[in-house]
Design a protein around this motif. Sequence first.
Motif, PDB file in Angstrom:
ATOM      1  N   SER A  97       0.825  -1.213   0.000  1.00 10.28           N
ATOM      2  CA  SER A  97       0.000   0.000   0.000  1.00 10.28           C
ATOM      3  C   SER A  97       0.861   1.266   0.000  1.00 10.28           C
ATOM      4  CB  SER A  97      -0.933   0.009   1.213  1.00 10.28           C
ATOM      5  OG  SER A  97      -0.196  -0.007   2.427  1.00 10.28           O
ATOM      6  N   LEU A  98       2.131   1.146   0.408  1.00 11.28           N
ATOM      7  CA  LEU A  98       3.030   2.305   0.424  1.00 11.28           C
ATOM      8  C   LEU A  98       3.283   2.836  -0.981  1.00 11.28           C
ATOM      9  CD1 LEU A  98       5.648   1.067   3.059  1.00 11.28           C
ATOM     10  CD2 LEU A  98       4.039   2.965   3.360  1.00 11.28           C
ATOM     11  N   TRP A  99       3.430   1.935  -1.951  1.00 10.19           N
ATOM     12  CA  TRP A  99       3.661   2.411  -3.324  1.00 10.19           C
ATOM     13  C   TRP A  99       2.392   2.409  -4.169  1.00 10.19           C
ATOM     14  CZ3 TRP A  99       6.556  -1.779  -1.362  1.00 10.19           C
ATOM     15  CH2 TRP A  99       6.130  -3.049  -1.740  1.00 10.19           C
ATOM     16  N   LYS A 100       1.317   1.849  -3.646  1.00 11.23           N
ATOM     17  CA  LYS A 100       0.030   1.962  -4.334  1.00 11.23           C
ATOM     18  C   LYS A 100      -0.625   3.312  -4.059  1.00 11.23           C
ATOM     19  CE  LYS A 100      -1.194  -2.968  -4.380  1.00 11.23           C
ATOM     20  NZ  LYS A 100      -2.143  -3.993  -3.862  1.00 11.23           N
ATOM     21  N   PRO A 139      -0.303   6.810  -6.803  1.00 11.33           N
ATOM     22  CA  PRO A 139      -1.232   6.921  -7.937  1.00 11.33           C
ATOM     23  C   PRO A 139      -2.657   7.242  -7.494  1.00 11.33           C
ATOM     24  CG  PRO A 139       0.161   4.970  -8.173  1.00 11.33           C
ATOM     25  CD  PRO A 139       0.388   5.492  -6.797  1.00 11.33           C
ATOM     26  N   LEU A 140      -3.063   6.700  -6.349  1.00  9.55           N
ATOM     27  CA  LEU A 140      -4.400   6.987  -5.836  1.00  9.55           C
ATOM     28  C   LEU A 140      -4.515   8.444  -5.394  1.00  9.55           C
ATOM     29  CD1 LEU A 140      -5.154   3.752  -3.754  1.00  9.55           C
ATOM     30  CD2 LEU A 140      -6.297   4.500  -5.862  1.00  9.55           C
ATOM     31  N   MET A 141      -3.410   8.998  -4.871  1.00 13.52           N
ATOM     32  CA  MET A 141      -3.408  10.403  -4.483  1.00 13.52           C
ATOM     33  C   MET A 141      -3.630  11.294  -5.701  1.00 13.52           C
ATOM     34  SD  MET A 141      -0.228  10.371  -1.771  1.00 13.52           S
ATOM     35  CE  MET A 141      -0.267  12.140  -1.435  1.00 13.52           C
ATOM     36  N   MET A 150      -0.359  13.695   5.634  1.00  7.36           N
ATOM     37  CA  MET A 150      -1.564  13.062   6.174  1.00  7.36           C
ATOM     38  C   MET A 150      -2.366  12.380   5.073  1.00  7.36           C
ATOM     39  SD  MET A 150      -4.756  14.710   8.323  1.00  7.36           S
ATOM     40  CE  MET A 150      -3.832  14.777   9.857  1.00  7.36           C
ATOM     41  N   PHE A 151      -2.506  13.047   3.932  1.00  7.12           N
ATOM     42  CA  PHE A 151      -3.240  12.480   2.795  1.00  7.12           C
ATOM     43  C   PHE A 151      -2.620  11.147   2.387  1.00  7.12           C
ATOM     44  CE2 PHE A 151      -4.610  13.158  -1.867  1.00  7.12           C
ATOM     45  CZ  PHE A 151      -5.834  12.551  -1.631  1.00  7.12           C
ATOM     46  N   TYR A 152      -1.304  11.112   2.331  1.00  5.63           N
ATOM     47  CA  TYR A 152      -0.600   9.882   1.982  1.00  5.63           C
ATOM     48  C   TYR A 152      -0.860   8.797   3.022  1.00  5.63           C
ATOM     49  CZ  TYR A 152       3.286   6.655   1.171  1.00  5.63           C
ATOM     50  OH  TYR A 152       4.040   5.525   0.953  1.00  5.63           O
ATOM     51  N   SER A 153      -0.763   9.145   4.303  1.00  8.58           N
ATOM     52  CA  SER A 153      -0.958   8.171   5.379  1.00  8.58           C
ATOM     53  C   SER A 153      -2.366   7.591   5.376  1.00  8.58           C
ATOM     54  CB  SER A 153      -0.675   8.815   6.742  1.00  8.58           C
ATOM     55  OG  SER A 153       0.666   9.231   6.840  1.00  8.58           O
ATOM     56  N   ILE A 154      -3.368   8.468   5.148  1.00  9.81           N
ATOM     57  CA  ILE A 154      -4.752   8.006   5.131  1.00  9.81           C
ATOM     58  C   ILE A 154      -4.975   7.004   4.014  1.00  9.81           C
ATOM     59  CG2 ILE A 154      -7.150   8.699   4.745  1.00  9.81           C
ATOM     60  CD1 ILE A 154      -6.492  11.352   6.122  1.00  9.81           C
TER      61      ILE A 154
END
Length: 256
Positions: A4-7, A10-12, A227-231
Amino acid sequence: MIASLWKAPPLMVQHAGLFITVWVAGLISALLTLWGEDSLLEWSGGGFLLNDFQPIDVGNFFIGGGVFLVLTTITFFLYGIITRHLQKKQTPSVSFIAGQAFLLSILITVLGGGLIVLARAWITLLAAEGIISTIAAILGFLGGIVFVLAFVKFSFTPILIGHGLSIKDALAESWKQTGGHFWIMVVLFLLLSIIGGLIQGIESFLPVIDAEWLVLIIGVTLTSLSMFYSIIVLSTALPHPETIHLGSPRKHGRAR
């Protein structure tokens, strides 16, 4: 889970519009933190250490707890609402997520306040000599283990609220979802901390800026990005999302 760290990046990009929500919430949180800085310091125990073990300032302690309550409610609401958006569902309702985020924040604030009072007493005992100091050190070590265990095992709770679970169900489901994944979760959080630190550390490489408002904007932007990345990482790191049982639609709210 680690994937999920590198997925997440792209979702961001795909859901970049959500960053505006995170940024606005981050700005509100930053302004609130600046307003209640002294009270938060008292509530967190920082004032206790800086002021040479002075007794609790009850007024500041409760104001700081109130500020912390608002800050955590905003954070948990973001986790829930972004998770709902990523699932591309119309439920749970925004009001349901907000309500559960507030209730979860009350729980965290009450428990946190109690732990901080205990920590003050523990630090006082630790400063003593002889067997009392030794016992305090052992209790502190055991308390640290319990804290890490609880933090990891219940870490998915705000995410599961976004899936439509109540606090009680979300806590139980988080414990279940992390079963057999404890050390992977520890590694995930360590990597998240490092990446988040790198993102926020960008500010230190920028030239000196005299305008305080611009410094605030840059700080909020980098913190919001972290935070956006962590969520999104945690939202996509659930080991078994297909096993989540929502129960009745009435219980978990309809979309609004």
